[in-house]
Structures are given as C-alpha cells and as structure tokens.
Design a protein around this motif. Structure first.
Motif, short mmCIF file in Angstrom:
data_model
loop_
_atom_site.label_atom_id
_atom_site.label_comp_id
_atom_site.label_asym_id
_atom_site.label_seq_id
_atom_site.Cartn_x
_atom_site.Cartn_y
_atom_site.Cartn_z
N THR A 1 0.78 -1.23 0.00
CA THR A 1 0.00 0.00 0.00
C THR A 1 0.82 1.29 0.00
OG1 THR A 1 -0.17 -0.08 2.40
CG2 THR A 1 -1.97 -1.09 1.16
N HIS A 2 2.11 1.22 0.31
CA HIS A 2 2.93 2.43 0.40
C HIS A 2 4.22 2.28 -0.39
CE1 HIS A 2 0.44 2.73 4.05
NE2 HIS A 2 0.49 4.02 3.81
N GLU A 3 4.70 3.40 -0.86
CA GLU A 3 6.01 3.46 -1.52
C GLU A 3 6.67 4.76 -1.08
OE1 GLU A 3 7.51 4.20 -5.99
OE2 GLU A 3 6.36 2.36 -5.71
N THR A 4 7.89 4.66 -0.59
CA THR A 4 8.64 5.82 -0.12
C THR A 4 10.03 5.78 -0.73
OG1 THR A 4 7.47 5.82 1.99
CG2 THR A 4 9.57 6.97 1.94
N ARG A 5 10.47 6.92 -1.25
CA ARG A 5 11.85 7.03 -1.72
C ARG A 5 12.67 7.65 -0.60
NH1 ARG A 5 14.42 7.23 -6.82
NH2 ARG A 5 12.36 7.19 -7.78
N LEU A 6 13.56 6.84 -0.02
CA LEU A 6 14.42 7.33 1.06
C LEU A 6 15.48 8.24 0.48
CD1 LEU A 6 14.98 4.02 3.08
CD2 LEU A 6 13.27 5.79 3.48
N LYS A 7 15.81 9.30 1.20
CA LYS A 7 16.92 10.16 0.80
C LYS A 7 18.20 9.35 0.93
CE LYS A 7 14.64 14.44 1.73
NZ LYS A 7 14.49 15.60 2.57
N PRO A 8 19.24 9.72 0.19
CA PRO A 8 20.47 8.89 0.19
C PRO A 8 21.02 8.57 1.57
CG PRO A 8 20.58 10.49 -1.57
CD PRO A 8 19.33 10.81 -0.77
N GLN A 9 21.04 9.54 2.48
CA GLN A 9 21.58 9.25 3.81
C GLN A 9 20.70 8.27 4.57
OE1 GLN A 9 21.70 12.31 6.91
NE2 GLN A 9 23.82 11.68 7.31
N GLN A 10 19.37 8.45 4.51
CA GLN A 10 18.48 7.52 5.19
C GLN A 10 18.57 6.13 4.56
OE1 GLN A 10 17.48 10.85 4.78
NE2 GLN A 10 17.79 11.10 6.96
N ALA A 11 18.70 6.08 3.24
CA ALA A 11 18.85 4.79 2.55
C ALA A 11 20.12 4.08 3.01
CB ALA A 11 18.84 4.98 1.05
N ILE B 1 28.44 2.75 11.85
CA ILE B 1 27.91 3.97 11.24
C ILE B 1 29.05 4.94 10.95
CG2 ILE B 1 26.46 6.01 11.63
CD1 ILE B 1 24.60 4.09 13.31
N GLY B 2 29.92 5.10 11.93
CA GLY B 2 31.07 6.00 11.74
C GLY B 2 31.95 5.58 10.57
N GLN B 3 32.22 4.28 10.46
CA GLN B 3 33.09 3.79 9.41
C GLN B 3 32.41 3.77 8.05
OE1 GLN B 3 34.45 -0.03 10.79
NE2 GLN B 3 35.59 0.86 12.50
N GLN B 4 31.18 3.25 7.98
CA GLN B 4 30.56 3.02 6.68
C GLN B 4 29.80 4.22 6.14
OE1 GLN B 4 28.58 -0.77 6.35
NE2 GLN B 4 30.04 -1.72 7.74
N ILE B 5 29.25 5.06 7.00
CA ILE B 5 28.47 6.20 6.51
C ILE B 5 29.29 7.49 6.55
CG2 ILE B 5 26.41 7.62 6.91
CD1 ILE B 5 24.99 5.01 7.70
N TYR B 6 30.06 7.69 7.63
CA TYR B 6 30.84 8.92 7.77
C TYR B 6 32.32 8.73 7.46
CZ TYR B 6 26.50 10.65 9.63
OH TYR B 6 25.20 10.99 9.77
N HIS B 7 32.72 7.53 7.06
CA HIS B 7 34.07 7.21 6.62
C HIS B 7 35.15 7.54 7.66
CE1 HIS B 7 32.11 6.34 2.87
NE2 HIS B 7 31.63 7.56 2.84
N HIS B 8 34.81 7.30 8.93
CA HIS B 8 35.82 7.44 9.99
C HIS B 8 36.67 6.17 9.98
CE1 HIS B 8 33.80 10.58 12.76
NE2 HIS B 8 33.25 10.66 11.58
N ASN B 9 37.91 6.30 10.43
CA ASN B 9 38.71 5.09 10.60
C ASN B 9 38.67 4.68 12.07
OD1 ASN B 9 40.69 6.60 11.99
ND2 ASN B 9 41.70 7.12 10.06
N GLN B 10 39.23 3.52 12.36
CA GLN B 10 39.16 3.00 13.73
C GLN B 10 39.89 3.90 14.72
OE1 GLN B 10 40.55 -1.02 13.41
NE2 GLN B 10 38.58 -1.78 12.69
N ASP B 11 40.89 4.66 14.25
CA ASP B 11 41.63 5.56 15.14
C ASP B 11 40.87 6.86 15.41
OD1 ASP B 11 43.68 3.69 15.13
OD2 ASP B 11 44.65 4.61 13.39
N ASN B 12 39.78 7.08 14.68
CA ASN B 12 39.01 8.31 14.80
C ASN B 12 37.56 7.95 15.12
OD1 ASN B 12 38.08 10.90 14.60
ND2 ASN B 12 38.19 11.01 12.37
N PRO B 13 37.28 7.52 16.36
CA PRO B 13 35.91 7.10 16.70
C PRO B 13 34.94 8.28 16.68
CG PRO B 13 37.26 7.17 18.67
CD PRO B 13 38.18 7.47 17.51
N ILE B 14 33.66 7.96 16.64
CA ILE B 14 32.66 9.03 16.62
C ILE B 14 32.59 9.71 17.98
CG2 ILE B 14 31.32 7.95 14.79
CD1 ILE B 14 29.27 7.20 16.90
#
Length: 138
Positions: A52-62, A81-94
């Motif tokens: 019954t529904h269709e939603t296009r998620l914005k790129p960040q939400q997707a 989230i920090g690594q995969q979405i914000y491209h932080h490395n392990q030495d730079n935690p959120i």
C-alpha cells in the motif's frame, strides 16, 4: 521501480537481481533487497515499498537503512555507522556531535518508516536496531 517480493521473515536476506525491460531501451539492473514479508527495498533507487505504500528514502536515510538490513540482527553500531556512513577510521571514533548528527538522521528515517511495519529501536551506547513493529491489539 521495484517489484514487490513476498518473502517470509525467517528466510535470509539475499540481494536479488531483477531486470526491467524498458520500451526500446536496454534492461536496467535493479538491486532489490527483501526486508520482511511483503516489503522490499530497492538499493539503486532508495525505494521502500509494500502493498500500500512506496517511499523514496533520501540517500543518507537509505544508507542507514541498508546498513541495518545487512548487519547481524539488524543492529547498526555507532562504530559501523562511523566507518561506513561517515568514513571514519578506527583511530578516529565518533564523538558526541557525531552521535547528535546520527540521532537526527535516525529520526528522519523513523518518520519515513511510519507507513511500514518497521521501526528503529535505540540501543543505549551501542547504536540502533531495525525491528518489525508489534501489531496493535485493540
């Protein structure tokens, strides 16, 4: 667009290739990820769809949604989230400001998921988990 896939929750969540023939054009490869019964997510377009529904998620939400779908138990940790979405490395935690930015993005995603039987649960100091809503009992 996405085709609606009817799958059962207990099955694994493989990505499925779907070819759509367009009039006079080459078929377009669409990545369709089954979510739960009667719900699918199209990676390339960001479309979340049920009967019954269709939603296009914005790129960040997707990106958040896809990360939770692909993670064990549908849990996206702050480190992931920090690594995969914000491209932080392990030495730079959120940090706390990153967590506030993440909370705002999750709030927008929660609003997008309202028409579906899905919700996002906060896991204190861990991250977020995508779960199926419990049906309302009247």
């Amino acid at each position: 667009g996405c085709m609606l896939l009817v799958l059962y929750r207990k099955k694994p969540y493989p990505t499925t290739q779907v070819s759509e023939a367009m009039s006079g054009q080459q078929p377009e490869e669409i990545q369709v990820m089954p979510v739960w019964e009667n719900i699918c997510f199209c990676e390339s377009t960001g479309i979340l769809k049920n009967k019954t529904h269709e939603t296009r998620l914005k790129p960040q939400q997707a990106a958040y949604f896809q990360l939770m779908l692909q993670s064990p138990d549908h849990i996206a940790t702050f480190a992931q989230i920090g690594q995969q979405i914000y491209h932080h490395n392990q030495d730079n935690p959120i940090n706390e400001s990153d967590k506030q930015r993440i909370a705002q993005a999750i709030a927008r995603l929660r609003k997008d998921l309202e028409p579906f039987s899905l919700e996002i649960k906060s896991l204190y100091n861990i991250g977020y988990q995508l779960i199926e809503k419990e049906p309302d009992i009247d």
